[in-house]
Design a protein around this motif. Structure first.
Motif, PDB file in Angstrom:
ATOM      1  N   ARG A   1      38.050  -6.092  -6.366  1.00 32.13           N
ATOM      2  CA  ARG A   1      37.287  -5.083  -7.105  1.00 32.13           C
ATOM      3  C   ARG A   1      35.799  -5.227  -6.857  1.00 32.13           C
ATOM      4  N   ALA A   2      35.364  -6.421  -6.469  1.00 30.95           N
ATOM      5  CA  ALA A   2      33.961  -6.674  -6.127  1.00 30.95           C
ATOM      6  C   ALA A   2      33.938  -7.536  -4.869  1.00 30.95           C
ATOM      7  N   PRO A   3      34.269  -6.961  -3.707  1.00 28.89           N
ATOM      8  CA  PRO A   3      34.469  -7.770  -2.500  1.00 28.89           C
ATOM      9  C   PRO A   3      33.215  -8.502  -2.023  1.00 28.89           C
TER      10      PRO A   3
ATOM     11  N   LEU B   1      35.108  -8.629   3.643  1.00 28.52           N
ATOM     12  CA  LEU B   1      34.025  -7.950   4.351  1.00 28.52           C
ATOM     13  C   LEU B   1      34.450  -6.547   4.785  1.00 28.52           C
ATOM     14  N   GLU B   2      35.721  -6.390   5.138  1.00 28.53           N
ATOM     15  CA  GLU B   2      36.213  -5.043   5.447  1.00 28.53           C
ATOM     16  C   GLU B   2      36.163  -4.162   4.206  1.00 28.53           C
ATOM     17  N   MET B   3      36.537  -4.713   3.059  1.00 31.86           N
ATOM     18  CA  MET B   3      36.486  -3.940   1.816  1.00 31.86           C
ATOM     19  C   MET B   3      35.040  -3.625   1.421  1.00 31.86           C
ATOM     20  N   THR B   4      34.141  -4.555   1.690  1.00 27.84           N
ATOM     21  CA  THR B   4      32.726  -4.288   1.416  1.00 27.84           C
ATOM     22  C   THR B   4      32.224  -3.116   2.245  1.00 27.84           C
TER      23      THR B   4
ATOM     24  N   ILE C   1      41.867   1.680  -1.426  1.00 27.85           N
ATOM     25  CA  ILE C   1      41.030   2.880  -1.406  1.00 27.85           C
ATOM     26  C   ILE C   1      41.643   3.980  -2.264  1.00 27.85           C
ATOM     27  N   LEU C   2      42.954   4.159  -2.160  1.00 31.35           N
ATOM     28  CA  LEU C   2      43.626   5.250  -2.863  1.00 31.35           C
ATOM     29  C   LEU C   2      44.003   4.897  -4.297  1.00 31.35           C
ATOM     30  N   GLY C   3      44.006   3.618  -4.626  1.00 37.94           N
ATOM     31  CA  GLY C   3      44.366   3.205  -5.975  1.00 37.94           C
ATOM     32  C   GLY C   3      43.150   3.098  -6.876  1.00 37.94           C
ATOM     33  N   PRO C   4      43.367   2.753  -8.133  1.00 32.88           N
ATOM     34  CA  PRO C   4      42.238   2.570  -9.049  1.00 32.88           C
ATOM     35  C   PRO C   4      41.426   1.336  -8.658  1.00 32.88           C
ATOM     36  N   ARG C   5      40.115   1.469  -8.727  1.00 32.19           N
ATOM     37  CA  ARG C   5      39.225   0.363  -8.373  1.00 32.19           C
ATOM     38  C   ARG C   5      38.227   0.126  -9.513  1.00 32.19           C
ATOM     39  N   PRO C   6      38.709  -0.323 -10.671  1.00 36.11           N
ATOM     40  CA  PRO C   6      37.768  -0.552 -11.777  1.00 36.11           C
ATOM     41  C   PRO C   6      36.815  -1.688 -11.435  1.00 36.11           C
ATOM     42  N   ALA C   7      35.549  -1.472 -11.670  1.00 35.70           N
ATOM     43  CA  ALA C   7      34.554  -2.513 -11.402  1.00 35.70           C
ATOM     44  C   ALA C   7      34.685  -3.625 -12.431  1.00 35.70           C
ATOM     45  N   PRO C   8      34.434  -4.864 -12.042  1.00 40.41           N
ATOM     46  CA  PRO C   8      34.488  -5.962 -13.017  1.00 40.41           C
ATOM     47  C   PRO C   8      33.475  -5.748 -14.132  1.00 40.41           C
ATOM     48  N   HIS C   9      33.784  -6.251 -15.306  1.00 44.40           N
ATOM     49  CA  HIS C   9      32.866  -6.139 -16.435  1.00 44.40           C
ATOM     50  C   HIS C   9      31.527  -6.777 -16.062  1.00 44.40           C
ATOM     51  N   PRO C  10      30.414  -6.178 -16.477  1.00 45.00           N
ATOM     52  CA  PRO C  10      29.101  -6.760 -16.132  1.00 45.00           C
ATOM     53  C   PRO C  10      28.957  -8.220 -16.529  1.00 45.00           C
ATOM     54  N   ALA C  11      29.562  -8.610 -17.653  1.00 45.97           N
ATOM     55  CA  ALA C  11      29.486 -10.014 -18.070  1.00 45.97           C
ATOM     56  C   ALA C  11      30.221 -10.913 -17.077  1.00 45.97           C
ATOM     57  N   LEU C  12      31.399 -10.455 -16.611  1.00 49.46           N
ATOM     58  CA  LEU C  12      32.146 -11.226 -15.627  1.00 49.46           C
ATOM     59  C   LEU C  12      31.383 -11.293 -14.307  1.00 49.46           C
ATOM     60  N   ARG C  13      30.823 -10.171 -13.896  1.00 50.60           N
ATOM     61  CA  ARG C  13      30.064 -10.140 -12.650  1.00 50.60           C
ATOM     62  C   ARG C  13      28.861 -11.087 -12.722  1.00 50.60           C
TER      63      ARG C  13
END
Length: 303
Positions: free
Chosen positions: A30-32, A220-223, A268-280
């Motif tokens: 989710r955050a590559p 890196l490919e996902m990035t 790419i086609l599935g859901p990509r929820p970003a990590p919570h800001p606190a977790l990030r």
């Protein structure tokens, strides 16, 4: 207190335990970019821990006091006053053993950089003979029956697409592919790839080395996919990746297709929820501090 046993235990935790925990986690996909940074931080933390452990094993009576100052003292870099007898054997080993660890990793890194750079230079020469520069695409078009695209990073970077890809892909798909490759070039993704290859060369038996090498390539490919998705839709990039899944990437290059295509298309086609800001934020802080943790393990505050 001799810190070698604690440092070795920490090395085992980082080199064998942490990689499997990270592999089971969902957040790296989710955050590559952050995930790739954490893998590099683990590599650096393990290297520092092994270096300090080597110094302590060579000089068991020494003490890595006060963090970095103690490390300099253990390595003989604080210019101690000369003695009549000169450096002891344990003192020489305390310098030589950690330097050997650092030299092995640094030498392997430079070797992989030089080797891949030479391969890319030879490939550029072949492209100059058989490829055609396309100013509209800002890429070199190479005659090939299979749709594909890749980049040659480093000095004189170059993006290459096959003429089959030019014919088959739509303008939007081609732009997504080119943006993907531009991310590899601009992000200098060949450097972390060389670092993981070097680490695997020095520690081939280590789970961290094996998993970091494979996961770094995927992340890196996902990035690069995430950068392409800023300009194109999910469906556009996914179909482009599908069309080029069978393409082979020359050695030393970084390609948009290949063995990771199916995993990337699902992402790419599935859901990509970003990590919570606190977790990030916590993970970013951990990545920054991980290389310094062996110093605290070796010499806790107050000792």
């Amino acid at each position: 207190m001799n810190a070698a046993p604690v440092l070795l235990a920490y090395s085992v935790a980082v080199g064998a335990g942490a990689p499997h925990l990270l592999l089971r986690s969902a957040w790296p996909h989710r955050a590559p970019a952050l995930g790739a940074t954490v893998w590099l931080a683990l590599i650096l933390s393990f290297t520092v821990a092994v270096t300090l452990a080597a110094a302590q094993l060579a000089a068991p009576t020494g003490h890595l006091h006060a963090g970095l100052v103690g490390l300099l003292h253990a390595c003989g870099l604080d210019a101690p006053e000369p003695t009549a007898s000169g450096p002891t054997i344990s003192g020489r080993l305390a310098v030589a053993m950690p330097l050997a660890v650092v030299a092995a990793f640094g030498g392997a890194f430079l070797f992989h950089l030089a080797r891949s750079g030479l391969l890319r230079a030879r490939h550029r020469d072949r492209l100059d003979k058989v490829g055609t520069r396309c100013e509209r695409l800002r890429a070199t078009v190479l005659p090939h029956a299979v749709p594909g695209a890749y980049c040659l990073p480093g000095f004189r970077p170059r993006i290459v697409v096959s003429d089959a890809a030019v014919r088959l892909l739509t303008a939007e798909q081609m732009e997504a592919v080119l943006e993907h490759e531009r991310c590899h070039v601009a992000g200098r993704h060949h450097l972390p790839l060389a670092a993981t290859e070097a680490f695997a060369t020095v520690f081939p038996w280590l789970p961290l080395a094996r998993l970091a090498r494979t996961q770094m390539a995927v992340l890196l490919e996902m990035t690069a996919d995430d950068r392409a998705l800023r300009r194109q839709s999910d469906e556009t990039l996914a179909t482009a990746v599908y069309e080029m899944a069978a393409a082979r990437t020359p050695e030393g290059a970084i390609g948009a297709g290949g063995s990771t295509a199916l995993l990337r298309m699902k992402r790419i086609l599935g859901p990509r929820p970003a990590p919570h800001p606190a977790l990030r934020g916590s993970l970013a802080s951990a990545a920054l501090t991980a290389p310094l943790l062996p110093l605290l393990v070796a010499c806790p505050p107050g000792i």
